[in-house]
Design a protein around this motif. Structure first.
Motif, PDB file in Angstrom:
ATOM      1  N   ASP A  14       0.815  -1.218   0.000  1.00  0.00           N
ATOM      2  CA  ASP A  14       0.000   0.000   0.000  1.00  0.00           C
ATOM      3  C   ASP A  14       0.845   1.264   0.000  1.00  0.00           C
ATOM      4  N   ARG A  17       1.538   1.657  -3.722  1.00  0.00           N
ATOM      5  CA  ARG A  17       0.406   1.487  -4.642  1.00  0.00           C
ATOM      6  C   ARG A  17       0.135   2.730  -5.493  1.00  0.00           C
ATOM      7  N   THR A  21       0.244   2.618  -9.555  1.00  0.00           N
ATOM      8  CA  THR A  21      -0.946   2.948 -10.337  1.00  0.00           C
ATOM      9  C   THR A  21      -0.622   4.026 -11.365  1.00  0.00           C
ATOM     10  N   TYR A  25      -0.989   3.481 -15.301  1.00  0.00           N
ATOM     11  CA  TYR A  25      -1.897   4.378 -16.033  1.00  0.00           C
ATOM     12  C   TYR A  25      -1.173   5.073 -17.178  1.00  0.00           C
ATOM     13  N   VAL A  31      -7.569   3.879 -16.702  1.00  0.00           N
ATOM     14  CA  VAL A  31      -7.601   3.719 -15.252  1.00  0.00           C
ATOM     15  C   VAL A  31      -7.963   2.279 -14.886  1.00  0.00           C
ATOM     16  N   ALA A  32      -8.960   1.717 -15.559  1.00  0.00           N
ATOM     17  CA  ALA A  32      -9.397   0.354 -15.247  1.00  0.00           C
ATOM     18  C   ALA A  32      -8.279  -0.657 -15.498  1.00  0.00           C
ATOM     19  N   ALA A  34      -5.078  -0.018 -15.550  1.00  0.00           N
ATOM     20  CA  ALA A  34      -4.017   0.238 -14.579  1.00  0.00           C
ATOM     21  C   ALA A  34      -4.345  -0.403 -13.232  1.00  0.00           C
ATOM     22  N   GLU A  35      -5.586  -0.267 -12.794  1.00  0.00           N
ATOM     23  CA  GLU A  35      -5.981  -0.869 -11.519  1.00  0.00           C
ATOM     24  C   GLU A  35      -5.907  -2.389 -11.585  1.00  0.00           C
ATOM     25  N   ASP A  36      -6.277  -2.971 -12.727  1.00  0.00           N
ATOM     26  CA  ASP A  36      -6.181  -4.429 -12.895  1.00  0.00           C
ATOM     27  C   ASP A  36      -4.733  -4.896 -12.799  1.00  0.00           C
ATOM     28  N   VAL A  38      -2.215  -3.358 -11.306  1.00  0.00           N
ATOM     29  CA  VAL A  38      -1.717  -3.171  -9.938  1.00  0.00           C
ATOM     30  C   VAL A  38      -2.258  -4.269  -9.020  1.00  0.00           C
ATOM     31  N   GLN A  39      -3.509  -4.649  -9.209  1.00  0.00           N
ATOM     32  CA  GLN A  39      -4.068  -5.736  -8.392  1.00  0.00           C
ATOM     33  C   GLN A  39      -3.359  -7.056  -8.688  1.00  0.00           C
TER      34      GLN A  39
END
Length: 139
Positions: A14, A17, A21, A25, A31-32, A34-36, A38-39
């Motif tokens: 965290d 993070r 991100t 990105y 954004v979606a 990038a979040e995928d 990072v997860q």
């Protein structure tokens, strides 16, 4: 994995993070996506042998960069590529963040290949040395 180890891994992840991100990105422009990425990097972080990792931030930056490059090279990404003019999705960042990427820079990055984009971002935006960049992108 015990709860204490998982929470320790999550806490260390965290801390980096937001940076991960931003990297994802800027490489992917979504954004979606990038979040995928990072997860997915977080799941790999949980599965990794963290005792052997000297620099968690560098390790995670490398993982995210590689995942972004893989996604940019994938057949799915080529099928979903929009043929019209590309504009990045707007991202609302808090005022205390110093880094600001302007639209002209994003348009310039669009003209680079995925490897060139990764090298540029890692060196010029995030301040990694050329040796670290070459190790990260494998060139």
């Amino acid at each position: 994995m015990s709860g204490a180890l998982a929470s320790e891994a999550a806490a260390s992840f965290d801390a980096v993070r937001p940076r991960l991100t931003r990297i994802a990105y800027r490489m992917l422009g979504s954004v979606a996506d990038a979040e995928d990425v990072v997860q997915d990097a977080f799941l790999r972080w949980l599965a990794a042998d963290r005792e052997t990792v000297r620099e968690p931030a560098a390790f995670l930056t490398r993982v995210v960069t590689r995942l972004c490059l893989d996604q940019l090279k994938s057949a799915r990404h080529r099928r979903e590529t929009y043929v019209g003019p590309w504009l990045p999705e707007p991202v609302l960042e808090t005022e205390d963040e110093v880094e600001d990427v302007t639209l002209p820079l994003l348009l310039a990055l669009e003209r680079l290949t995925p490897l060139e984009r990764a090298a540029f971002l890692l060196h010029d935006v995030f301040g990694l040395g050329f040796e670290e960049v070459s190790e990260t992108i494998g060139r």
